[in-house]
Design a protein around this motif. Structure first.
Motif, PDB file in Angstrom:
ATOM      1  N   ILE A 170       0.842  -1.210   0.000  1.00  0.00           N
ATOM      2  CA  ILE A 170       0.000   0.000   0.000  1.00  0.00           C
ATOM      3  C   ILE A 170       0.869   1.249   0.000  1.00  0.00           C
ATOM      4  O   ILE A 170       0.598   2.235  -0.706  1.00  0.00           O
ATOM      5  CB  ILE A 170      -0.934  -0.021   1.227  1.00  0.00           C
ATOM      6  N   GLY A 171       1.880   1.196   0.709  1.00  0.00           N
ATOM      7  CA  GLY A 171       2.762   2.364   0.744  1.00  0.00           C
ATOM      8  C   GLY A 171       3.418   2.606  -0.593  1.00  0.00           C
ATOM      9  O   GLY A 171       3.603   3.756  -1.017  1.00  0.00           O
ATOM     10  N   GLU A 172       3.790   1.524  -1.268  1.00  0.00           N
ATOM     11  CA  GLU A 172       4.416   1.697  -2.583  1.00  0.00           C
ATOM     12  C   GLU A 172       3.446   2.336  -3.561  1.00  0.00           C
ATOM     13  O   GLU A 172       3.815   3.257  -4.308  1.00  0.00           O
ATOM     14  CB  GLU A 172       4.882   0.337  -3.098  1.00  0.00           C
ATOM     15  N   ALA A 173       2.146   1.805  -3.594  1.00  0.00           N
ATOM     16  CA  ALA A 173       1.147   2.392  -4.504  1.00  0.00           C
ATOM     17  C   ALA A 173       0.898   3.852  -4.161  1.00  0.00           C
ATOM     18  O   ALA A 173       0.802   4.726  -5.046  1.00  0.00           O
ATOM     19  CB  ALA A 173      -0.149   1.584  -4.409  1.00  0.00           C
ATOM     20  N   ASN A 174       0.773   4.138  -2.910  1.00  0.00           N
ATOM     21  CA  ASN A 174       0.556   5.530  -2.496  1.00  0.00           C
ATOM     22  C   ASN A 174       1.747   6.404  -2.880  1.00  0.00           C
ATOM     23  O   ASN A 174       1.578   7.581  -3.252  1.00  0.00           O
ATOM     24  CB  ASN A 174       0.338   5.589  -0.982  1.00  0.00           C
ATOM     25  N   ALA A 175       2.901   5.828  -2.859  1.00  0.00           N
ATOM     26  CA  ALA A 175       4.075   6.598  -3.239  1.00  0.00           C
ATOM     27  C   ALA A 175       4.068   6.935  -4.722  1.00  0.00           C
ATOM     28  O   ALA A 175       4.401   8.065  -5.125  1.00  0.00           O
ATOM     29  CB  ALA A 175       5.330   5.805  -2.869  1.00  0.00           C
ATOM     30  N   VAL A 176       3.650   5.949  -5.563  1.00  0.00           N
ATOM     31  CA  VAL A 176       3.570   6.212  -7.021  1.00  0.00           C
ATOM     32  C   VAL A 176       2.532   7.283  -7.300  1.00  0.00           C
ATOM     33  O   VAL A 176       2.747   8.206  -8.105  1.00  0.00           O
ATOM     34  CB  VAL A 176       3.252   4.901  -7.767  1.00  0.00           C
ATOM     35  N   GLN A 177       1.367   7.149  -6.619  1.00  0.00           N
ATOM     36  CA  GLN A 177       0.320   8.144  -6.808  1.00  0.00           C
ATOM     37  C   GLN A 177       0.789   9.522  -6.370  1.00  0.00           C
ATOM     38  O   GLN A 177       0.574  10.518  -7.068  1.00  0.00           O
ATOM     39  CB  GLN A 177      -0.932   7.728  -6.028  1.00  0.00           C
ATOM     40  N   ASP A 178       1.405   9.557  -5.251  1.00  0.00           N
ATOM     41  CA  ASP A 178       1.907  10.845  -4.782  1.00  0.00           C
ATOM     42  C   ASP A 178       2.954  11.414  -5.712  1.00  0.00           C
ATOM     43  O   ASP A 178       3.030  12.633  -5.925  1.00  0.00           O
ATOM     44  CB  ASP A 178       2.506  10.670  -3.359  1.00  0.00           C
ATOM     45  N   GLU A 179       3.740  10.513  -6.318  1.00  0.00           N
ATOM     46  CA  GLU A 179       4.786  10.982  -7.234  1.00  0.00           C
ATOM     47  C   GLU A 179       4.180  11.668  -8.442  1.00  0.00           C
ATOM     48  O   GLU A 179       4.592  12.769  -8.817  1.00  0.00           O
ATOM     49  CB  GLU A 179       5.640   9.796  -7.654  1.00  0.00           C
ATOM     50  N   ARG A 180       3.130  10.970  -9.083  1.00  0.00           N
ATOM     51  CA  ARG A 180       2.524  11.567 -10.281  1.00  0.00           C
ATOM     52  C   ARG A 180       1.808  12.866  -9.932  1.00  0.00           C
ATOM     53  O   ARG A 180       1.900  13.857 -10.654  1.00  0.00           O
ATOM     54  CB  ARG A 180       1.549  10.562 -10.894  1.00  0.00           C
ATOM     55  N   THR A 181       1.103  12.878  -8.809  1.00  0.00           N
ATOM     56  CA  THR A 181       0.371  14.090  -8.411  1.00  0.00           C
ATOM     57  C   THR A 181       1.334  15.235  -8.135  1.00  0.00           C
ATOM     58  O   THR A 181       1.129  16.376  -8.564  1.00  0.00           O
ATOM     59  CB  THR A 181      -0.468  13.802  -7.162  1.00  0.00           C
ATOM     60  N   GLN A 182       2.357  14.921  -7.442  1.00  0.00           N
ATOM     61  CA  GLN A 182       3.308  15.975  -7.084  1.00  0.00           C
ATOM     62  C   GLN A 182       4.087  16.472  -8.298  1.00  0.00           C
ATOM     63  O   GLN A 182       4.409  17.659  -8.391  1.00  0.00           O
ATOM     64  CB  GLN A 182       4.282  15.437  -6.020  1.00  0.00           C
ATOM     65  N   VAL A 183       4.333  15.542  -9.319  1.00  0.00           N
ATOM     66  CA  VAL A 183       5.018  15.984 -10.546  1.00  0.00           C
ATOM     67  C   VAL A 183       4.150  16.958 -11.318  1.00  0.00           C
ATOM     68  O   VAL A 183       4.605  17.999 -11.811  1.00  0.00           O
ATOM     69  CB  VAL A 183       5.398  14.761 -11.405  1.00  0.00           C
ATOM     70  N   ALA A 184       2.825  16.600 -11.459  1.00  0.00           N
ATOM     71  CA  ALA A 184       1.914  17.496 -12.178  1.00  0.00           C
ATOM     72  C   ALA A 184       1.804  18.838 -11.478  1.00  0.00           C
ATOM     73  O   ALA A 184       1.820  19.901 -12.109  1.00  0.00           O
ATOM     74  CB  ALA A 184       0.537  16.828 -12.301  1.00  0.00           C
ATOM     75  N   ALA A 185       1.647  18.753 -10.180  1.00  0.00           N
ATOM     76  CA  ALA A 185       1.551  20.008  -9.417  1.00  0.00           C
ATOM     77  C   ALA A 185       2.823  20.814  -9.537  1.00  0.00           C
ATOM     78  O   ALA A 185       2.797  22.050  -9.644  1.00  0.00           O
ATOM     79  CB  ALA A 185       1.266  19.694  -7.944  1.00  0.00           C
ATOM     80  N   ALA A 186       3.927  20.115  -9.589  1.00  0.00           N
ATOM     81  CA  ALA A 186       5.195  20.836  -9.726  1.00  0.00           C
ATOM     82  C   ALA A 186       5.303  21.500 -11.086  1.00  0.00           C
ATOM     83  O   ALA A 186       5.800  22.631 -11.206  1.00  0.00           O
ATOM     84  CB  ALA A 186       6.347  19.865  -9.495  1.00  0.00           C
ATOM     85  N   ASN A 187       4.822  20.791 -12.149  1.00  0.00           N
ATOM     86  CA  ASN A 187       4.856  21.411 -13.478  1.00  0.00           C
ATOM     87  C   ASN A 187       3.983  22.645 -13.524  1.00  0.00           C
ATOM     88  O   ASN A 187       4.363  23.687 -14.083  1.00  0.00           O
ATOM     89  CB  ASN A 187       4.398  20.394 -14.535  1.00  0.00           C
ATOM     90  N   ALA A 188       2.732  22.504 -12.958  1.00  0.00           N
ATOM     91  CA  ALA A 188       1.830  23.660 -12.955  1.00  0.00           C
ATOM     92  C   ALA A 188       2.458  24.812 -12.171  1.00  0.00           C
ATOM     93  O   ALA A 188       2.412  25.976 -12.583  1.00  0.00           O
ATOM     94  CB  ALA A 188       0.496  23.258 -12.338  1.00  0.00           C
TER      95      ALA A 188
END
Length: 481
Positions: A224-242
């Motif tokens: 669960i932590g690994e999946a949450n980490a991937v999700q957080d990674e994509r969300t944080q990358v998009a937010a970082a781009n914006a």
């Protein structure tokens, strides 16, 4: 062996008696010293016999006592710890399960006052083995009671409580015989039915299952932590781009604002620089004018100082010099006046001293004249007047000798007056009366002239003197009558 009898006199008997007395005294002293017993730190001194206070014995630890002969005696109790091995077998527990409790107890004689008295009463005279057997029996009995009052689980899991119950139960019984529990050591507890072993296997199984469950939960938490980490990674990358795009736009706006602000600041700085240059120019002119004014004032001050030095200072010097000269003249005048005053004072003192000397000498001369006149002041005055009579007569004669009378014509009828004097005699007498009379002069001086100098005849004077002598002669006769 030949015995030679000694003949002792009375003096020898006295010395022998004294020697025996000294020997007896030393024996008594040594006996008392030997009866004084000291107690070492690893023992208890027990004095028994007649100790007083209603006690059967007196216990001393770490001190000394005097043991009275005949009525008292003493023994020592050893404080060395005793180790007792107690292997309790087939002890019945609260659950009626028999267990074996191998243990080792360490005991010793107590040094507490009351318990030490129990030891003196119950252990005195016993050897160490006997004390050990007595304590072992007490420990066996109390250990069985403690095991019977507890469950197997409680005995196996809560060892501290088990040891506490053993210590309290055993020590309370040991105190009754004067012993103290020092240490309890339980090695291992086993039972014949294997209940304790089964409890151990159950506990091990619980531990294994708990460990497996923990591993599975940890694996699940990892996925669960690994999946949450991937999700957080994509969300944080998009937010970082914006945020990056937004940051670029904000940066451009900031650049434009910065350029505008820069141009405004440059214009403001240029304006401020021009105004500052003008202000500085005005201040420079003002400072130059102020410097010129200060220079003029300094020049005027210098001229004034020069004039002061040329005119005022010499005048001040002359003034000070005149004051100093005046003060010197005044001081000189004061000193001269003081010298004149001192001279006048000395002169007056000298004149007074001279007058005093003259008056003193005159007084001494008058005193001698009075003594020469037979201590009669009146006769002394007559002597002085007789001495000065030629000068007085000469003075009276000089008063009329210079009267220039070319010619005196006297018509004398030849008749006489009541006193029997003629005209010519009266004329001469009147002339002499114009001279200052000696009688008045002597009256003013407080003196008395002789009768013949008062204008009386010598016969009249002699007649008066005779009358006085006659009165002196006649007066005593009347007194005698």
């Amino acid at each position: 062996m030949i015995l030679i009898p000694l003949q002792l006199g009375s003096g020898g008997a006295s010395l022998l008696a004294i020697g025996f007395a000294i020997l007896f005294f030393f024996i008594i002293i040594i006996s008392f010293i030997r009866r004084y017993k000291r107690c070492p730190s690893d023992r208890i001194l027990v004095v028994y016999g007649k100790v007083g206070g209603g006690n059967s014995a007196k216990c001393i630890h770490g001190g000394a006592a005097f043991i009275w002969p005949v009525i008292q005696d003493y023994q020592f109790l050893d404080l060395t710890p005793i180790s007792i091995e107690v292997n309790l077998v087939n002890a019945l527990s609260k659950q009626n399960i028999r267990v074996n409790v191998p243990s080792r107890f360490t005991i010793g004689v107590s040094t507490e006052p009351g318990i030490m008295q129990n030891a003196a009463e119950r252990l005195l005279g016993l050897g160490q083995n006997e004390i050990q057997e007595l304590a072992q029996e007490i420990i066996f009995g109390q250990l069985r009671l403690v095991v019977a009052s507890m469950d197997i689980e409680e005995i196996n899991s809560d060892r501290d409580k088990f040891l506490t119950n053993i210590s309290q139960s055993v020590e309370s019984e040991l105190k009754k015989v004067g012993l103290k529990l020092i240490n309890v050591n339980i090695t291992d507890i086993v039972d014949e039915s294997g209940y304790i072993q089964a409890l151990g296997k159950e506990a091990a199984a619980h531990a294994i299952n708990a460990a497996r469950k923990s591993v599975a939960e940890k694996n699940r938490d990892g996925s669960i932590g690994e999946a949450n980490a991937v999700q957080d990674e994509r969300t944080q990358v998009a937010a970082a781009n914006a945020q990056a795009v937004e940051g670029e736009n904000i940066a451009k706006i900031n650049v434009a604002n910065s350029d505008s602000l820069r141009r405004q600041r440059e214009a403001e700085a240029e304006r401020t620089a021009i105004a500052s240059e003008k202000v500085q120019s005005a201040k420079a002119l003002q400072e130059s004018y102020a410097a010129e004014r200060d220079a003029e004032l300094a020049r005027a001050e210098r001229v004034r100082s020069s004039q002061m030095a040329d005119i005022v200072v010499p005048a001040e010097i002359d003034k000070k010099k005149a004051e100093i000269d005046a003060e010197a003249d005044a001081e000189r005048t004061r000193r001269i006046a003081k010298g004149d005053a001192d001279a006048i004072l000395f002169k007056a003192q000298a004149e007074a001293q001279g007058i005093l000397e003259v008056l003193t000498k005159q007084a001494e001369g008058l005193d001698k004249i009075v003594k020469a006149a037979g201590d009669s002041p009146k006769d002394a005055v007559l002597l002085l007047v007789a001495d000065k009579l030629p000068e007085l007569v000469k003075t009276q004669a000089d008063a009329i000798k210079n009267i220039k009378i070319d010619k005196v014509t006297v018509w004398d009828s030849g008749g006489t007056n009541a006193e029997g004097k003629g005209s010519t005699a009266n004329f001469i007498s009147g002339m002499y009366k114009s001279v200052p009379p000696l009688q008045e002069m002597f009256n003013m001086a407080g003196m008395q002239l002789p009768e013949y100098l008062k204008g009386k005849d010598v016969q009249d004077v002699e007649a008066e003197e005779v009358k006085k002598e006659v009165k002196k002669v006649i007066k005593p006769k009347k007194t005698e009558e």
